[in-house]
Write a protein that holds these residues in place. Structure first.
Motif, PDB file in Angstrom:
ATOM      1  N   ASN A 149     -16.096   0.645 -10.861  1.00 35.48           N
ATOM      2  CA  ASN A 149     -16.307   1.605  -9.777  1.00 35.48           C
ATOM      3  C   ASN A 149     -15.039   2.367  -9.396  1.00 35.48           C
ATOM      4  OD1 ASN A 149     -19.059   0.928  -9.428  1.00 35.48           O
ATOM      5  ND2 ASN A 149     -18.487  -0.890  -8.244  1.00 35.48           N
ATOM      6  N   PHE A 150     -13.909   1.981  -9.971  1.00 31.18           N
ATOM      7  CA  PHE A 150     -12.628   2.604  -9.654  1.00 31.18           C
ATOM      8  C   PHE A 150     -12.595   4.035 -10.194  1.00 31.18           C
ATOM      9  CE2 PHE A 150      -8.068   3.158 -11.074  1.00 31.18           C
ATOM     10  CZ  PHE A 150      -7.551   3.366  -9.815  1.00 31.18           C
ATOM     11  N   LYS A 151     -12.163   4.978  -9.381  1.00 30.23           N
ATOM     12  CA  LYS A 151     -12.211   6.395  -9.749  1.00 30.23           C
ATOM     13  C   LYS A 151     -10.997   6.847 -10.567  1.00 30.23           C
ATOM     14  CE  LYS A 151     -16.003   6.835  -7.407  1.00 30.23           C
ATOM     15  NZ  LYS A 151     -17.279   6.825  -8.150  1.00 30.23           N
TER      16      LYS A 151
ATOM     17  N   VAL B 160     -10.711  -7.359  -1.111  1.00 27.74           N
ATOM     18  CA  VAL B 160     -10.120  -7.601  -2.431  1.00 27.74           C
ATOM     19  C   VAL B 160      -9.654  -9.050  -2.556  1.00 27.74           C
ATOM     20  CG1 VAL B 160      -8.222  -6.988  -3.974  1.00 27.74           C
ATOM     21  CG2 VAL B 160      -9.468  -5.184  -2.778  1.00 27.74           C
TER      22      VAL B 160
ATOM     23  N   ALA C 270      -5.161   1.273  -4.532  1.00 23.06           N
ATOM     24  CA  ALA C 270      -6.090   2.253  -5.123  1.00 23.06           C
ATOM     25  C   ALA C 270      -5.333   3.468  -5.643  1.00 23.06           C
ATOM     26  CB  ALA C 270      -7.147   2.677  -4.105  1.00 23.06           C
TER      27      ALA C 270
ATOM     28  N   LEU D 169      -4.646  -3.421  -6.354  1.00 21.24           N
ATOM     29  CA  LEU D 169      -6.011  -2.912  -6.205  1.00 21.24           C
ATOM     30  C   LEU D 169      -6.210  -2.270  -4.838  1.00 21.24           C
ATOM     31  CD1 LEU D 169      -8.143  -5.783  -7.812  1.00 21.24           C
ATOM     32  CD2 LEU D 169      -7.160  -3.757  -8.905  1.00 21.24           C
ATOM     33  N   THR D 170      -5.631  -2.858  -3.805  1.00 21.65           N
ATOM     34  CA  THR D 170      -5.766  -2.303  -2.460  1.00 21.65           C
ATOM     35  C   THR D 170      -5.071  -0.950  -2.354  1.00 21.65           C
ATOM     36  OG1 THR D 170      -5.896  -4.542  -1.527  1.00 21.65           O
ATOM     37  CG2 THR D 170      -5.363  -2.763  -0.004  1.00 21.65           C
TER      38      THR D 170
ATOM     39  N   LEU E 186      -3.802   3.091 -12.756  1.00 24.51           N
ATOM     40  CA  LEU E 186      -3.646   1.653 -12.593  1.00 24.51           C
ATOM     41  C   LEU E 186      -3.172   1.065 -13.920  1.00 24.51           C
ATOM     42  CD1 LEU E 186      -4.075  -0.735 -10.678  1.00 24.51           C
ATOM     43  CD2 LEU E 186      -6.494  -0.731 -11.321  1.00 24.51           C
TER      44      LEU E 186
ATOM     45  N   SER F 278       0.813  -1.223   0.000  1.00 24.94           N
ATOM     46  CA  SER F 278       0.000   0.000   0.000  1.00 24.94           C
ATOM     47  C   SER F 278       0.841   1.265   0.000  1.00 24.94           C
ATOM     48  CB  SER F 278      -0.950   0.002   1.199  1.00 24.94           C
ATOM     49  OG  SER F 278      -0.231  -0.105   2.409  1.00 24.94           O
TER      50      SER F 278
ATOM     51  N   ARG G  60     -10.214  -3.435   3.590  1.00 26.23           N
ATOM     52  CA  ARG G  60     -10.167  -3.273   2.131  1.00 26.23           C
ATOM     53  C   ARG G  60      -9.356  -4.403   1.503  1.00 26.23           C
ATOM     54  NH1 ARG G  60      -8.309   1.734   2.064  1.00 26.23           N
ATOM     55  NH2 ARG G  60      -6.294   1.459   1.028  1.00 26.23           N
TER      56      ARG G  60
ATOM     57  N   ASP H  98      -3.753   6.447  -8.382  1.00 29.29           N
ATOM     58  CA  ASP H  98      -4.375   7.401  -9.311  1.00 29.29           C
ATOM     59  C   ASP H  98      -4.423   6.825 -10.720  1.00 29.29           C
ATOM     60  OD1 ASP H  98      -4.585   9.531  -7.344  1.00 29.29           O
ATOM     61  OD2 ASP H  98      -2.410   9.669  -7.494  1.00 29.29           O
TER      62      ASP H  98
ATOM     63  N   TRP I 103     -15.275  -4.165  -9.848  1.00 25.01           N
ATOM     64  CA  TRP I 103     -14.379  -3.320  -9.052  1.00 25.01           C
ATOM     65  C   TRP I 103     -13.786  -2.213  -9.920  1.00 25.01           C
ATOM     66  CZ3 TRP I 103      -9.622  -1.234  -8.517  1.00 25.01           C
ATOM     67  CH2 TRP I 103      -9.205  -0.830  -7.247  1.00 25.01           C
TER      68      TRP I 103
END
Length: 543
Positions: free
Chosen positions: A208-210, A146, A181, A178-179, A185, A89, A142, A183, A205
């Protein structure tokens, strides 16, 4: 967010791309496409700094967090699966370590001066604030969510990561990214080693990813559902298309026809001008016109003749006719005996009939026993109880998950095929290999230097060209790019025999399947009809 400008990259003497540019903008969903070896993975490596361009520049906006999932997961060991995911992370993991260190210091604060204690408390508050802002306090739930979505349940969270197989380690590596998250990917073939349930979870997933997404995938359905731009890497250039993969295919064909037309118009114009120059070059009365046209031709940017990958249609010989009942399963059960003596049930009471000309998909979650059932049918393993009866005149061709290891690495592609179909002529073998994208000197390559996808194509070519009437295919689309999957799909559509196939490619199954066998909770459920019919019934059952 990321700007690739006038990019040039070479591999040895080969140019991958030259003066190529494209942008990754906030919210982009980009699919990277192109033939194997075109340089798609190299784009990822350039963005994250694992490789460097020979020309041009790559600019990443400050404070942009980039997460990169590659097929090389590296050496995982020394942590549990959950710890491994949380350790990826980035800044959040660093902040967690700082909080732990500060809390330890505060437990022994009697040795600190008031000023030191105040400074430590201030730092503690700053670190906690950033940790909360970055989602640190929900990091563990989270990560668990995942992992569960990718098929690694709570009972495996504390398992040492080194105890997982290569395919499951890939899932853990994907869960790490994925964890995080990020900016942006970056994902290189994220659906490899995933079953359909996990692919659907990942699909949701990502929807829905921003952040922005740049990915490669050989799963056409996955690409169509997620991407809104296609970046094609081919012929030393990069071309951007707005739309999903299906739109790209149509637009690519339109652009190709336009490029062919422009090339032909230029060739006609050049031919006329050169003919005029040749006819009047020696005439003084036309000297000015000749010189003018020579200068004009010198300034013209010559168009290259557009090329597009061509596939060769191979006419497969009609297979010998089998009996109407190809395989009959009668109350079949299988139990594996583990190394420690414990018994592990796989499935039980399996009954059903594979009929002549059936195209059957065998489905189920990873570990349900799909490969084991196929092995009992082809005789590679014995059933624990019950009976598997193969019908009369059935000639089986089996593509197993370890079938590629049976190819001799020292033999050439041509020799490997000619040994398996000895009665075929040189021309027939070359046409067959051409249909499976081996042309020219490619047929003289040794098996040992081929990629997994290339070796899969060799084996599939042999199986499909042999006098067989029952194909048992276990994940034949693994390692194959989209073009190769299209070739296999066309071959199976034209195959006048029976097919039993395990595949996680929904587009592939949708095109060929007329029945579905599903292993669920150790039992076999049979669905009549197309794959979409099965999936609709399946969804209704679980709701």
């Amino acid at each position: 967010m990321i700007h690739l400008s006038n990019l040039t990259k070479r591999q040895g003497q080969r140019v991958l791309y030259e003066n190529a540019s494209f942008l990754v903008r906030p919210g982009d969903r980009i699919g990277l496409v192109g033939p194997n070896g075109a340089g798609k993975t190299t784009i990822f490596r350039l963005i994250v700094g694992e490789d460097h361009p020979d020309g041009g520049s790559i600019t990443v906006l400050p404070n942009t967090v980039v997460g990169y999932f590659s097929q090389d997961v590296g050496d995982m060991r020394g942590r549990s699966a959950l710890q491994e995911v949380m350790a990826g992370s980035g800044r959040v993991s660093d902040l967690a370590a700082q909080i732990q260190t500060i809390e330890h210091q505060l437990e022994h604060s009697e040795d600190l001066t008031p000023d030191e204690l105040e400074a430590l408390m201030t730092r503690y508050g700053d670190v906690q604030g950033e940790y909360q802002q970055r989602g640190g306090y929900d990091l563990e739930p989270r990560a668990k969510a995942v992992l569960t979505g990718l098929g690694i349940g709570p009972e495996d969270f504390i398992r040492p990561v080194e105890s997982f197989s290569g395919g499951w380690k890939m899932r853990i590596a994907l869960a790490r990214i994925l964890t995080l998250a990020p900016d942006v990917l970056l994902m290189d073939e994220p659906t490899n080693h995933l079953d359909i349930e996990s692919i659907l979870w990942l699909e949701e997933w990502l929807q829905n990813f921003k952040g922005a997404i740049v990915m490669t995938s050989h799963d056409r359905e996955f690409m169509n559902r997620l991407v809104n731009r296609i970046v094609e890497i081919a012929n030393k250039s990069i071309t951007v298309y707005s739309g999903n993969y299906n739109f790209y295919l149509k637009e690519r064909d339109i652009r190709f026809e336009q490029q062919i037309a422009a090339f032909r118009r230029q060739q006609e114009m050049l031919s006329k001008e050169e003919d005029f120059i040749a006819r009047f070059a020696a005439r003084a009365s036309h000297a000015a016109q000749v010189q003018s046209r020579v200068k004009k031709l010198d300034k013209i940017e010559r168009l290259e003749e557009p090329t597009i990958a061509k596939t060769i249609q191979f006419q497969f010989n009609p297979p010998p006719r089998s009996g109407n009942d190809v395989v009959r399963l009668d109350n079949v059960s299988k139990v594996w005996t583990l190394d420690d003596g414990r018994e592990k049930p796989v499935f039980h009471g399996v009954s059903g009939v594979v009929r002549r000309l059936d195209k059957i998909a065998l489905t189920g979650v990873n570990g349900a026993g799909k490969s084991t059932l196929l092995k009992t049918i082809v005789g590679e393993t014995q059933v624990t109880s019950g009976q598997v009866v193969v019908g009369p005149s059935v000639a089986v061709g089996y593509f197993g998950q370890h079938a590629l290891d049976q190819l001799s690495p020292q033999k050439t592609v041509f020799d490997t095929v000619s040994m398996r179909i000895p009665d075929a002529s040189v021309g027939t073998i070359r046409n067959l290999l051409g249909a499976f994208l081996f042309s020219g000197d490619d047929v003289d390559k040794k098996i040992g230097v081929l990629s997994g996808g290339e070796r899969s194509r060799v084996l599939l070519a042999i199986i499909l060209a042999s006098p067989l009437n029952f194909l048992v295919l276990d994940e034949p689309t693994n390692h194959l790019d989209i073009d190769s999957r299209e070739i296999l799909l066309d071959a199976i559509k034209r195959f006048d025999g029976t097919v039993l196939i395990v595949s996680h490619d929904r587009f592939f199954l949708r095109e060929i399947v007329n029945r579905v066998f599903e292993i669920r909770a150790g039992e076999l459920r049979i669905y009549e009809g197309k794959y979409d019919d099965y999936w609709a019934k399946r969804q209704a059952e679980v709701q």
